[in-house]
Every structure is written in structure tokens, then in C-alpha cells.
Motif scaffolding. Structure first.
Motif, PDB file in Angstrom:
ATOM      1  N   GLN A 400       1.040  -0.830  -0.223  1.00  0.00           N
ATOM      2  CA  GLN A 400      -0.362   0.145  -0.160  1.00  0.00           C
ATOM      3  C   GLN A 400       1.011   1.079  -0.379  1.00  0.00           C
ATOM      4  OE1 GLN A 400      -1.414   2.991   1.244  1.00  0.00           O
ATOM      5  NE2 GLN A 400      -2.986   2.795   0.097  1.00  0.00           N
ATOM      6  N   PRO A 401       1.593   1.897  -1.212  1.00  0.00           N
ATOM      7  CA  PRO A 401       1.618   3.597  -1.600  1.00  0.00           C
ATOM      8  C   PRO A 401       1.467   3.722  -0.090  1.00  0.00           C
ATOM      9  CG  PRO A 401       1.244   2.808  -3.183  1.00  0.00           C
ATOM     10  CD  PRO A 401      -0.176   1.638  -1.993  1.00  0.00           C
ATOM     11  N   THR A 402       0.715   4.409   0.519  1.00  0.00           N
ATOM     12  CA  THR A 402       0.735   5.486   1.997  1.00  0.00           C
ATOM     13  C   THR A 402       1.840   4.620   2.563  1.00  0.00           C
ATOM     14  OG1 THR A 402      -1.059   6.118   0.839  1.00  0.00           O
ATOM     15  CG2 THR A 402      -0.655   6.501   3.061  1.00  0.00           C
ATOM     16  N   SER A 403       1.701   3.887   2.799  1.00  0.00           N
ATOM     17  CA  SER A 403       1.422   2.497   4.072  1.00  0.00           C
ATOM     18  C   SER A 403       3.528   3.051   3.229  1.00  0.00           C
ATOM     19  CB  SER A 403       1.337   1.688   4.248  1.00  0.00           C
ATOM     20  OG  SER A 403       2.138   0.769   5.636  1.00  0.00           O
ATOM     21  N   LEU A 404       3.905   2.954   3.502  1.00  0.00           N
ATOM     22  CA  LEU A 404       5.420   2.643   2.230  1.00  0.00           C
ATOM     23  C   LEU A 404       5.790   4.298   2.711  1.00  0.00           C
ATOM     24  CD1 LEU A 404       7.918   1.701   1.128  1.00  0.00           C
ATOM     25  CD2 LEU A 404       7.288   1.435  -0.962  1.00  0.00           C
ATOM     26  N   GLY A 405       5.066   5.048   2.152  1.00  0.00           N
ATOM     27  CA  GLY A 405       5.727   6.518   2.307  1.00  0.00           C
ATOM     28  C   GLY A 405       5.999   7.144   3.812  1.00  0.00           C
ATOM     29  N   PHE A 406       4.960   6.571   4.553  1.00  0.00           N
ATOM     30  CA  PHE A 406       5.518   6.891   6.074  1.00  0.00           C
ATOM     31  C   PHE A 406       5.979   6.107   6.407  1.00  0.00           C
ATOM     32  CE2 PHE A 406       0.627   9.475   5.582  1.00  0.00           C
ATOM     33  CZ  PHE A 406       1.660  10.301   6.297  1.00  0.00           C
ATOM     34  N   ALA A 407       6.389   4.569   6.111  1.00  0.00           N
ATOM     35  CA  ALA A 407       7.856   4.375   7.133  1.00  0.00           C
ATOM     36  C   ALA A 407       8.916   5.155   6.437  1.00  0.00           C
ATOM     37  CB  ALA A 407       7.449   2.717   6.498  1.00  0.00           C
ATOM     38  N   VAL A 408       8.847   5.368   5.163  1.00  0.00           N
ATOM     39  CA  VAL A 408      10.427   5.441   4.855  1.00  0.00           C
ATOM     40  C   VAL A 408      10.489   7.046   4.617  1.00  0.00           C
ATOM     41  CG1 VAL A 408      10.980   3.581   3.446  1.00  0.00           C
ATOM     42  CG2 VAL A 408       9.399   6.312   2.577  1.00  0.00           C
ATOM     43  N   PHE A 409       9.800   7.537   5.230  1.00  0.00           N
ATOM     44  CA  PHE A 409       9.895   9.060   5.189  1.00  0.00           C
ATOM     45  C   PHE A 409       9.531   9.362   6.966  1.00  0.00           C
ATOM     46  CE2 PHE A 409       8.211  13.935   5.859  1.00  0.00           C
ATOM     47  CZ  PHE A 409       8.810  14.729   4.974  1.00  0.00           C
ATOM     48  N   GLY A 410       9.489   8.801   7.971  1.00  0.00           N
ATOM     49  CA  GLY A 410       9.147   9.518   9.212  1.00  0.00           C
ATOM     50  C   GLY A 410      10.279   8.392   9.893  1.00  0.00           C
ATOM     51  N   GLY A 411      10.740   7.782   9.041  1.00  0.00           N
ATOM     52  CA  GLY A 411      12.347   6.734   9.301  1.00  0.00           C
ATOM     53  C   GLY A 411      13.257   7.888   9.208  1.00  0.00           C
ATOM     54  N   GLY A 412      13.129   7.932   8.285  1.00  0.00           N
ATOM     55  CA  GLY A 412      14.253   9.487   7.624  1.00  0.00           C
ATOM     56  C   GLY A 412      14.289  11.348   8.847  1.00  0.00           C
ATOM     57  N   LEU A 413      12.950  11.094   8.838  1.00  0.00           N
ATOM     58  CA  LEU A 413      12.443  12.313   9.487  1.00  0.00           C
ATOM     59  C   LEU A 413      13.776  12.106  11.295  1.00  0.00           C
ATOM     60  CD1 LEU A 413       8.880  13.720   9.273  1.00  0.00           C
ATOM     61  CD2 LEU A 413      11.536  14.413   8.636  1.00  0.00           C
ATOM     62  N   CYS A 414      13.051  10.864  11.820  1.00  0.00           N
ATOM     63  CA  CYS A 414      13.618  10.323  13.375  1.00  0.00           C
ATOM     64  C   CYS A 414      15.403  10.405  13.102  1.00  0.00           C
ATOM     65  CB  CYS A 414      13.161   8.820  13.338  1.00  0.00           C
ATOM     66  SG  CYS A 414      14.065   7.908  14.610  1.00  0.00           S
ATOM     67  N   LEU A 415      15.852   9.744  11.759  1.00  0.00           N
ATOM     68  CA  LEU A 415      17.391   9.659  12.037  1.00  0.00           C
ATOM     69  C   LEU A 415      17.669  11.170  11.625  1.00  0.00           C
ATOM     70  CD1 LEU A 415      18.248   7.352   9.610  1.00  0.00           C
ATOM     71  CD2 LEU A 415      18.637   6.457  12.351  1.00  0.00           C
ATOM     72  N   ALA A 416      17.260  12.159  10.932  1.00  0.00           N
ATOM     73  CA  ALA A 416      17.387  13.382  11.401  1.00  0.00           C
ATOM     74  C   ALA A 416      17.156  14.309  12.139  1.00  0.00           C
ATOM     75  CB  ALA A 416      16.342  14.046   9.820  1.00  0.00           C
ATOM     76  N   ALA A 417      16.190  13.825  13.121  1.00  0.00           N
ATOM     77  CA  ALA A 417      16.081  14.771  14.194  1.00  0.00           C
ATOM     78  C   ALA A 417      17.241  14.532  15.325  1.00  0.00           C
ATOM     79  CB  ALA A 417      14.735  14.860  15.203  1.00  0.00           C
ATOM     80  N   MET A 418      18.045  13.711  15.033  1.00  0.00           N
ATOM     81  CA  MET A 418      18.983  12.790  15.804  1.00  0.00           C
ATOM     82  C   MET A 418      20.400  14.156  15.217  1.00  0.00           C
ATOM     83  SD  MET A 418      19.237   9.438  15.579  1.00  0.00           S
ATOM     84  CE  MET A 418      17.263   8.379  15.913  1.00  0.00           C
TER      85      MET A 418
END
Length: 438
Positions: A400-418
């Protein structure tokens, strides 16, 4: 062309990826329903352009996770082609879509922290919070009108949304399906809580608007996943409080405001009706399908059901996705399994399938450890963002493209927030080294 210009291009493409993630459902449901299937991959060209410029300026992620992703992709593609020989349905277009689904977007998790830092993450958060109230009000409008209304169209022609109870639907907001609002409000909750815990990061009017949006969205959602996603972010906040008790005052502000917002909204008949519908839906779902924990555990247990009968190379990469089924002329069906882990194992076989599952688990565990370590330095934002995306990285439905998008985008934001855009290189050189800051 200077490297800095390349970096700006990558940043712009990631921002475009974000906007398409939020509004691609508008295209698929309302503006271009006849192109709903091609629009499933509308973010892919943007992503490829970001990768291209990252390659040009030597920012393409190169770490054990991206190398493992590439290795599994190179093994899965020929294996998927072999599977088409003995599978009546599978074909090369389905295999290519499966390759794209499982592997293409994962490196974005590690590209985002190379070009964004904590300040940029907070900018994304401001936009998410600005969108929260309009999204909740749109969901309320979708809840109020009938299932056949224009607002409740599904992705594609003659498609509709999922029915909840009492003739109401589960609102999808701007997204194609209700899972989009679930993932969006988990992310919104992460920024909302951080704003309350760290006064001055966001303005009071913005936090107030987003704070009222949350109970509205939960009331009209009719979705256990939405409630679970928000609950996980709150649980992360309490973990942060245990590690940093000085944040307790901010937690009190959160509790008081949520209580005030809920009490204020309870005077609205529509809010009470929505709350009743969602409560009834949850009760009926628990009776018919078991409790949330039972359903959650069952989705993982199903991975092992019939495992011995699964071919060594699986039934064919991509076959388990809805889009794969549509390419085979079987639109709207799950040919192998609805849950993610069973889909992966039955598509790719036990060896490659479990290898891919372990890769996603490893990414999530590593990210979670780093997020917890950040709390000790007073930075709670990565942990809140990890709570919003971690479970999705582990077992979200990437078909499901939305689920995939939020997974990778949220993960990227998590790392960038460090605040460590080269965190992976540090990890590669010394896995046990204390996380540094920019």
C-alpha cells in the motif's frame, strides 16, 4: 554544478515526496480517478531524481542496511522471474512492481538525514501540525455525509471507502484509504507532544489547533489502527519521562490540554455521535475478530501457517500486493495474504522472505536504540518519531503506497532529528560509539 546546488535539489525532491504523500489520494480519488493505478507510483520518479542527485554529489547512502537492501533486491528479482515459470498468474510486470515495493524506497530512510537536520525536521513538523486541523475537519465532513457522497469516493472509478457501523464510513481524509489518516495522526501526535514538552518550539495557536484536531480525528476514525498509532506515541512520551523526569511539567500540560479539548468537544452532538460510532465499531471488531492484541499477534503467527508448502522461491514477487493483483486482472484482492509478513514470505519464499523481514527488523531495532540514546541527551523528538513509524517499518503493508511512504519518510525524519546527517558513517566506523551531534 556545485555540490550545494545538488543538495538543494535533493531537499526539494524530498519535500515534493512529502506533499505527494499527503495529497496523492486527492489525485486518485477526486481529480484523476481514471489514472488511479498509474498514480500508485507517482512518487517514484521524484524519488529516483533525488537518488540521481545524491549519486552526483556522493551522498547516496552506503551502509550495511542499504547494501543488504541492494543484495536482497539483486537476489529477489531473478528468483521472482523463476517463480513466474511455475506460477500461472505471475508475470514480469508484477515482479517489477514487487521489486519496487520492497526495495526502491527503503534507502530514502538514510538519505533524508544526509540533507536535513533537526531544524528541518521541525519545519516538516510545523507543516504537519498546520495540516492536522483541516485534515480532522475533512474527516468529520466525510463522516457526516453518506457512503455514496463525492467526499467518500475511493481510489479509482466507482470505488468507495470502508464502512464502519450505522451506515458511516471510516474517513480517509486526503488519502486513498483510512490507513493514511492513521499514519498521519501518529506523526502529528509526535510533533504535537514535542511542542508541549518543549515550549517555544511551536506557537500556542498552532498547538491548540492541532490539539483539538487529535480528538476529532480519533472520534470519527472508526479505526483501531489510528488509536494504536497515537497510543504508541504517547507510550514513547512516558518512556521519555522515565528517562528524563524534568519533562514531567510538559506532560502535565499535555494531559490538561487533551482533557480540556475532549471536554469542550463533548458538547457537540456530532462529536458524541462519532464517539459512539467508533466505540461501537471497536466493540464489534473485538467480538468478531478478537481483541487488538490478538489480531496483532495473529498477523505475525499467520507467517508460519502453511510455511512448509511455500515454494523455496515463493509464488512470485509482487503477487501479494493489491496492485499486483490488479495487474493480473484480479483487482481488489489479496492473492496470498493481507498482513505484511505472510505476504513477504509467500511471495519470496522462506529464505529471501525472512531475510527481508530481518532487514526491516534490524533497521527498526537500530533506529530505536539510537532514539533512546538521544533521550539521555535531552532530545526526545527522535523517540516520538520512532514511535510513529517504527511498527510500520517492521510490518507495515508496503504494498500500500501510503503505508510505504510514511514508513520511509518517518524513519528518515527520526534519523534527521538526531542532528547527525552522517550518523550511518559513524555507525559503520564504530557500532558502539556514543551518538554525536552536529
Amino acid at each position: 554544478m556545485p555540490v550545494t546546488k545538488h543538495v538543494r535539489y535533493i531537499q526539494r525532491f524530498i519535500w515534493l515526496y512529502f506533499w505527494l504523500l499527503i495529497f496523492e489520494g486527492v489525485l486518485r480519488k477526486w481529480l484523476l480517478p481514471g489514472l488511479s493505478v498509474p498514480l500508485l507510483i507517482v512518487r517514484d520518479p521524484v524519488l529516483l531524481l533525488a537518488y540521481f542527485y545524491a549519486f552526483r554529489c556522493q551522498l547516496l547512502p552506503d551502509n550495511r542496511f542499504t547494501r543488504s537492501t541492494l543484495a536482497l533486491a539483486l537476489l529477489s528479482f531473478p528468483a521472482g522471474l523463476v517463480a513466474t515459470v511455475y506460477t500461472d498468474f505471475s508475470n514480469i510486470s508484477v515482479v517489477l512492481f514487487g521489486l519496487r515495493t520492497n526495495f526502491l524506497h527503503l534507502p530514502l530512510i538514510f538519505l533524508i538525514p544526509k540533507v536535513f537536520d533537526r531544524t528541518d525536521v521541525l519545519r516538516f513538523g510545523r507543516v504537519v501540525l498546520l495540516l492536522a486541523l483541516p485534515m480532522a475537519l475533512l474527516m468529520a465532513a466525510q463522516f457526516a455525509v453518506g457512503p455514496e457522497a463525492f467526499l467518500n469516493r475511493g481510489a479509482g472509478e466507482d470505488a468507495s471507502q470502508i464502512i464502519s457501523v450505522f451506515g458511516r464510513i471510516r474517513p480517509a481524509g486526503t488519502f486513498s484509504f483510512v490507513n493514511g489518516t492513521s499514519l498521519f495522526f501518529a506523526l502529528s501526535t509526535a510533533f504535537l507532544l514535542y511542542g508541549f514538552l518543549q515550549p517555544g518550539v511551536y506557537s500556542r495557536p498552532l498547538l491548540t489547533a492541532a490539539g483539538f484536531a487529535l480528538p476529532i480525528a480519533l472520534a470519527v476514525s472508526g479505526s483501531r489502527s489510528t488509536i494504536l498509532g497515537v497510543a504508541l506515541v504517547f507510550a514513547a512520551m512516558f518512556v521519555g519521562l522515565l528517562l528524563q523526569p524534568r519533562l514531567a511539567r510538559g506532560a502535565v500540560r499535555v494531559a490538561l490540554f487533551i482533557g480540556f479539548a475532549g471536554l469542550s468537544l463533548s458538547f457537540l452532538p456530532t462529536f458524541n455521535e462519532a464517539l459512539n460510532v467508533t466505540t461501537t465499531r471497536l466493540e464489534l471488531a473485538s467480538t468478531a475478530e478478537g481483541g487488538l492484541a490478538q489480531r496483532f499477534i495473529g498477523s505475525y503467527q499467520d507467517t508460519f501457517n502453511g510455511l512448509l508448502s511455500v515454494p523455496l522461491l515463493g509464488y512470485g514477487l509482487g503477487m501479494g500486493t493489491n496492485a499486483g493483483a490488479a495487474l493480473l486482472g484480479l483487482k481488489g484482492r489479496f492473492l496470498l495474504a493481507e498482513a505484511e509478513w505472510p505476504r513477504v514470505v509467500r511471495e519470496s519464499g522462506p529464505i529471501l522472505g525472512f531475510g527481508y523481514i530481518l532487514l526491516r527488523l534490524a533497521i527498526a531495532v537500530w533506529m530505536g536504540k539510537l532514539a533512546l540514546r538521544c533521550v539521555s541527551t535531552g532530545n526526545l523528538l527522535p523517540l516520538l518519531l520512532f514511535a510513529a513509524c517504527g511498527l510500520n517499518i517492521i510490518s507495515g503493508q508496503f504494498g500500500q503506497p501510503t503505508s510505504l511512504g510514511f514508513a520511509v519518510f518517518g524513519g528518515g525524519l527520526c534519523l534527521a532529528a538526531m542532528r547527525v546527517p552522517v550518523v550511518l558513517e559513524s555507525y559503520e566506523s564504530s557500532a558502539g560509539r556514543q551518538l554525536s551531534t552536529r
